[in-house]
Design a protein around this motif. Structure first.
Motif: not given
Lengths: 114, 117
Positions: A1-28
């Motif tokens: 069974e796949a675990g919880v995954t997150q993307f990206p693992s690292h993100s470096v951005i500048e103040k004022g920018q936008t960032v979107t983090l993603r999470c895929d939970p365990i199925s079900g």
């Protein structure tokens, strides 16, 4: 069974920018949680989804943070615009409805805002 | 609101010895869960052990056991026969005993445990 995954693992951005983090939970797993750890401080709760609905968003720091969970599957957490104090590690966790006290965590996304 | 306090930021133990990590909490709830989570370096957090507040018997998972003192609101983790793989950050956490809603975790600041060879 796949675990919880997150993307990206690292993100470096500048103040004022936008960032979107993603999470895929365990199925079900209907419960999905977002937490954040700022350097040297406690891991803090941000919000909780049950399927696609926000059950509790009391931990969201302000309206620059927007979380969604499309179709009750994966979730995204968008920060717009990012500020310096948003830096930290963002964790996602999931649990099944009948065992809500067993939260499984993802590896986290380390966000650095410069 | 609940609070969880881990007052020791770091501890070190010799391999094969026993170490105890402290945690105290504050709550007005009578029924709840307490947890110890472990986060090894560069790896994800995993559940080590869980205690239900209404159970008087202390939880045990192999080399890991807890000393749960409900009246004192204390929840310490004992690691016996420490192994190098126990090197990690350990977080104490609290959850209300409420099905579905309000199942968020409240964490302490964590403690870094180093096991010396």
């Amino acid at each position: 069974e796949a675990g919880v995954t997150q993307f990206p693992s690292h993100s470096v951005i500048e103040k004022g920018q936008t960032v979107t983090l993603r999470c895929d939970p365990i199925s079900g797993h209907d419960n999905l949680y977002w937490y954040r750890r700022v350097m040297g401080k406690e891991i803090k709760f941000l919000l909780h989804f049950v399927k696609e609905s926000k059950q509790d968003e009391s931990g969201m720091p302000n309206n620059r943070f927007l979380a969604e969970r499309t179709g009750g599957t994966y979730s995204t957490l968008k920060v717009q615009p990012a500020e310096l104090e948003d830096s930290g590690v963002y964790f996602c966790a999931s649990s099944p409805m009948d065992r809500y006290n067993e939260q499984f965590f993802g590896p986290g996304t380390r966000l650095t805002v410069l | 609101a609940q609070t969880v306090t881990q007052s020791q930021p770091e501890m070190s133990v010799q391999e094969a010895e026993t170490v105890t990590l402290s945690c105290t909490y504050d709550t007005s709830e009578n029924n709840y869960y307490l947890f110890w989570y472990k986060q090894p370096p560069s790896r994800q957090m995993i559940l080590v052990i869980r205690q239900e507040a209404y159970k008087q018997q202390n939880a045990t998972e192999n080399r890991f056991s807890v000393n749960f003192q409900k009246a004192a609101k204390s929840f310490s983790l004992k690691i016996s026969d420490s192994q190098l793989g126990d090197t990690a950050m350990y977080f104490c956490a609290f959850m209300k005993h409420v099905a579905g809603a309000n199942s968020k975790l409240t964490f302490g600041k964590g403690i870094t445990l180093s096991v010396r060879p």
